[in-house]
Motif scaffolding. Structure first.
Motif, PDB file in Angstrom:
ATOM      1  N   ARG A 153      -0.345   4.631  -0.551  1.00 47.14           N
ATOM      2  CA  ARG A 153      -1.650   5.133  -0.023  1.00 47.14           C
ATOM      3  C   ARG A 153      -0.967   4.819   1.436  1.00 47.14           C
ATOM      4  O   ARG A 153      -0.553   3.424   1.565  1.00 47.14           O
ATOM      5  N   SER A 154      -2.751   5.281   2.701  1.00 46.01           N
ATOM      6  CA  SER A 154      -1.824   4.461   3.634  1.00 46.01           C
ATOM      7  C   SER A 154      -3.677   3.285   3.975  1.00 46.01           C
ATOM      8  O   SER A 154      -4.277   3.562   3.544  1.00 46.01           O
ATOM      9  N   CYS A 214      -5.334   5.214   9.767  1.00 41.99           N
ATOM     10  CA  CYS A 214      -4.383   4.946   8.760  1.00 41.99           C
ATOM     11  C   CYS A 214      -2.761   4.676   9.454  1.00 41.99           C
ATOM     12  O   CYS A 214      -2.214   4.954  10.295  1.00 41.99           O
ATOM     13  N   SER A 243       1.083   2.947   8.536  1.00 43.46           N
ATOM     14  CA  SER A 243       2.273   3.534   7.616  1.00 43.46           C
ATOM     15  C   SER A 243       3.342   2.398   8.503  1.00 43.46           C
ATOM     16  O   SER A 243       3.201   2.585   9.469  1.00 43.46           O
ATOM     17  N   ALA A 272       0.474  -1.567   0.392  1.00 42.38           N
ATOM     18  CA  ALA A 272       0.105  -0.121   0.048  1.00 42.38           C
ATOM     19  C   ALA A 272       0.658   1.325   0.260  1.00 42.38           C
ATOM     20  O   ALA A 272       0.615   2.099  -0.567  1.00 42.38           O
ATOM     21  N   GLN A 273       2.258   1.230   1.175  1.00 39.74           N
ATOM     22  CA  GLN A 273       2.800   2.697   1.139  1.00 39.74           C
ATOM     23  C   GLN A 273       3.856   2.612  -0.325  1.00 39.74           C
ATOM     24  O   GLN A 273       3.872   3.739  -0.969  1.00 39.74           O
TER      25      GLN A 273
END
Length: 124
Positions: free
Chosen positions: A64-65, A107, A109, A59-60
């Motif tokens: 995005r988170s 979210c 990360s 995702a990272q």
């Protein structure tokens, strides 16, 4: 015991690897990086930790988170049978250990040190 796969594989030329083996080698490399990350933070390796960290890393990398539901949904898409509660507990533990961080938007990360470990080029 007879294994029908062995007779199919016996006819394959040794210099041609099946397509799935490249993907499997990439996954092993990624898993080794995640294992190194867990060792860096003094944590044991478990399948759920490998998968959750991989989901966050993907995702990272895609800019995005994601929150708990996003991680759980991503694992379900990969047919990894983990409960929502299990995913949430792993995220909480990884956050408590400093591997990941929870943003104000709820979210998760990877923290910068964890990201640096995962983005190192593996030795060959």
């Amino acid at each position: 015991m007879y294994n029908p796969q062995s007779s199919i594989q016996a006819g394959r030329s040794p210099d041609k690897a099946p397509q799935g083996q490249d993907a499997l080698a990439d996954e092993r490399t990624g898993n080794e990086q995640i294992r190194a990350l867990l060792r860096t933070f003094g944590l044991r390796t478990s399948l759920i930790r490998l998968k959750v960290i991989d989901a966050l890393h993907v995702a990272q990398r895609n800019g995005r988170s994601i929150g708990v539901r996003g991680v759980h949904a991503q694992l379900q898409q990969l047919d990894i049978p983990l409960s929502f509660l299990s995913v949430r507990e792993v995220l909480k533990r990884l956050c408590a250990e400093g591997v990941i961080q929870l943003g104000s938007d709820k979210c998760y990360s990877l923290n910068p040190q964890a990201r640096a470990v995962l983005e190192q080029t593996p030795p060959r």
